[in-house]
Scaffold this active site. Structure first.
Site, mmCIF file in Angstrom:
data_model
loop_
_atom_site.group_PDB
_atom_site.id
_atom_site.type_symbol
_atom_site.label_atom_id
_atom_site.label_comp_id
_atom_site.label_asym_id
_atom_site.label_seq_id
_atom_site.Cartn_x
_atom_site.Cartn_y
_atom_site.Cartn_z
ATOM 1 N N GLU A 45 0.823 -1.209 0.000
ATOM 2 C CA GLU A 45 0.000 0.000 0.000
ATOM 3 C C GLU A 45 0.859 1.261 0.000
ATOM 4 O O GLU A 45 0.530 2.244 -0.663
ATOM 5 C CB GLU A 45 -0.948 0.010 1.208
ATOM 6 C CG GLU A 45 -2.089 -1.005 1.109
ATOM 7 C CD GLU A 45 -2.974 -0.777 -0.119
ATOM 8 O OE1 GLU A 45 -2.978 0.332 -0.678
ATOM 9 O OE2 GLU A 45 -3.667 -1.736 -0.518
ATOM 10 N N TYR A 128 -6.343 6.909 3.901
ATOM 11 C CA TYR A 128 -6.538 5.837 2.934
ATOM 12 C C TYR A 128 -5.849 4.545 3.363
ATOM 13 O O TYR A 128 -6.458 3.474 3.407
ATOM 14 C CB TYR A 128 -6.046 6.233 1.528
ATOM 15 C CG TYR A 128 -5.832 4.988 0.704
ATOM 16 C CD1 TYR A 128 -6.928 4.281 0.222
ATOM 17 C CD2 TYR A 128 -4.559 4.445 0.521
ATOM 18 C CE1 TYR A 128 -6.756 3.080 -0.454
ATOM 19 C CE2 TYR A 128 -4.385 3.256 -0.146
ATOM 20 C CZ TYR A 128 -5.483 2.574 -0.634
ATOM 21 O OH TYR A 128 -5.322 1.380 -1.271
ATOM 22 N N ASP A 146 -9.387 5.816 -2.123
ATOM 23 C CA ASP A 146 -8.261 6.298 -2.924
ATOM 24 C C ASP A 146 -8.808 6.965 -4.184
ATOM 25 O O ASP A 146 -10.006 7.202 -4.311
ATOM 26 C CB ASP A 146 -7.330 5.131 -3.275
ATOM 27 C CG ASP A 146 -7.983 4.184 -4.271
ATOM 28 O OD1 ASP A 146 -9.220 4.211 -4.395
ATOM 29 O OD2 ASP A 146 -7.261 3.426 -4.933
#
Length: 362
Positions: A45, A128, A146
């Site tokens: 991520e 996020y 996102d």
DNA sequence: GAGGCGTGGGA
DNA sequence: TTCCCAAGCCT
């Protein structure tokens, strides 16, 4: 209510059914039913922030081979972490990643927090990423909003408010759609939909699982979402870069300060980069008094907020030369270990090519 | 809240 | 060529 204006509600089940058939296979994604490794989910991520899957894949594989666990990453020297990240961009991510690994190892016994709030408190983890890791790694009912999700939601509900102001509204819509079961798959499905169907240009509305409830699709205005203000282009900056090659093949380099642009990365010495830089006086900015040769073609590079043109100056130095304070001569064989950002790879390549003895035609 | 912060690829 | 971007975070 007139039948013609009625629109079915979007359902998470339709998206999940689509996901079960079309989910993408990715190096950091496990097979259905498998429990993901939070470390791998987290690292992926961070790498994927503002970065394409294509760019991330090779970095992720190398990174996981080099730092297989959060403890291994925490124990690594920062130069090694920066070198592993070199070329991926947004280097504060690498610095925060390292700091986060140390925090998880030192303060959480090597286990990532399994809640959004716990994750959000760690360096480099924002709204996020906290939602994404909570949902994907721990199957928590969290919203991971996102760019993909923003696009899907603004189209689905024809949200007229511009980004980033519309973020809270978008988040509320996602939370309202969140299913009780499989929240992790829901988060990934939403992103897959945005990446493969609900694309910025030419979205494939005809095969979208949410084509019926999508308000933008109904109006034929899908490509006008999300609304956002155009960003202004930066002013080009100029400067000089000095490629000094010692007779023994070593190159003069230094490390940039830890904060700011390319923080913590390696570079050859350069002048300041300014819009009004005067190349005529470049020798004044050189790290070494010698006869510099100016290359005809500058190295061009585009940062997010400004274009850059660096004129490369090259020279050779005697094998006995000592590096100026704060700089070092890196032997030819160790150059690969230097965390050079892409800009500096271009500069070094141009400089060394000019210093090589002229070769006969290919 | 707006600006700083990389890079390479696609239209 | 030029533009826009691609799974954002920090200050």
């Amino acid at each position: 209510m007139p039948l013609a204006t009625r629109q079915p509600a979007a359902k998470a089940a339709d998206l999940l059914a689509w996901y079960d058939r079309h989910r993408r296979s990715l190096p950091w994604r496990v097979l259905p039913g498998e429990r993901p490794d939070p470390y791998r989910v987290w690292a992926s991520e961070i790498m994927l922030q503002q970065t394409t899957i294509t760019a991330v894949k090779p970095y992720f594989e190398r990174f996981m081979a080099r730092f297989p666990t959060v403890e291994a990453l925490a124990a690594a020297p920062s130069e090694e972490v920066m070198q592993a990240w070199a070329g991926l961009g947004y280097y504060s991510r690498a610095r925060n990643l390292h700091a986060c690994a140390k925090a998880v190892t030192a303060s959480h016994g090597g286990r990532f927090p399994d809640t959004e709030a716990g994750l959000r408190a760690l360096p480099g983890i924002g709204a996020y990423t906290a939602g994404a890791v909570a949902a994907i790694a721990f199957d928590r009912p969290a919203a991971a909003v996102d760019g993909n999700v923003e696009r899907v939601m603004t189209r689905l509900f024809a949200i007229e408010a511009a980004l980033p102001g519309a973020k809270p509204v978008i988040r509320e819509h996602v939370l309202a759609l969140l299913p009780m079961a499989r929240p992790g798959d829901f988060a990934q499905a939403l992103m897959d939909l945005g990446a493969t169907i609900c694309t910025p240009r030419n979205p494939a509305c005809g095969i979208c699982p949410w084509r019926e409830p999508c308000r933008a699709r109904t109006a034929g205005t899908q490509e006008s979402y999300p609304r956002k203000a155009a960003k202004k282009a930066g002013v080009t900056r100029y400067g000089a870069a000095f490629v000094l090659l010692r007779e023994d093949g070593a190159l003069l380099v230094r490390t940039r300060p830890n904060k700011g642009l390319l923080g913590g990365m390696a570079e050859v010495p350069t002048s300041d980069w300014r819009a009004d830089y005067e190349l005529d006086g470049a020798a004044q900015d050189a790290p070494f008094v010698t006869r510099w040769r100016k290359l005809g073609t500058p190295v061009r590079h585009v940062f997010t907020h400004f274009p850059l043109e660096l004129t490369v100056l090259v020279a050779k130095a005697p094998a006995t030369s000592q590096a100026p304070l704060g700089m070092r001569f890196t032997p030819r064989g160790k150059l690969r270990d230097e965390p050079f950002p892409s800009l500096m790879l271009k500069v070094v390549e141009a400089g060394l090519a000019a210093l090589r003895p002229p070769s006969s035609a290919p």
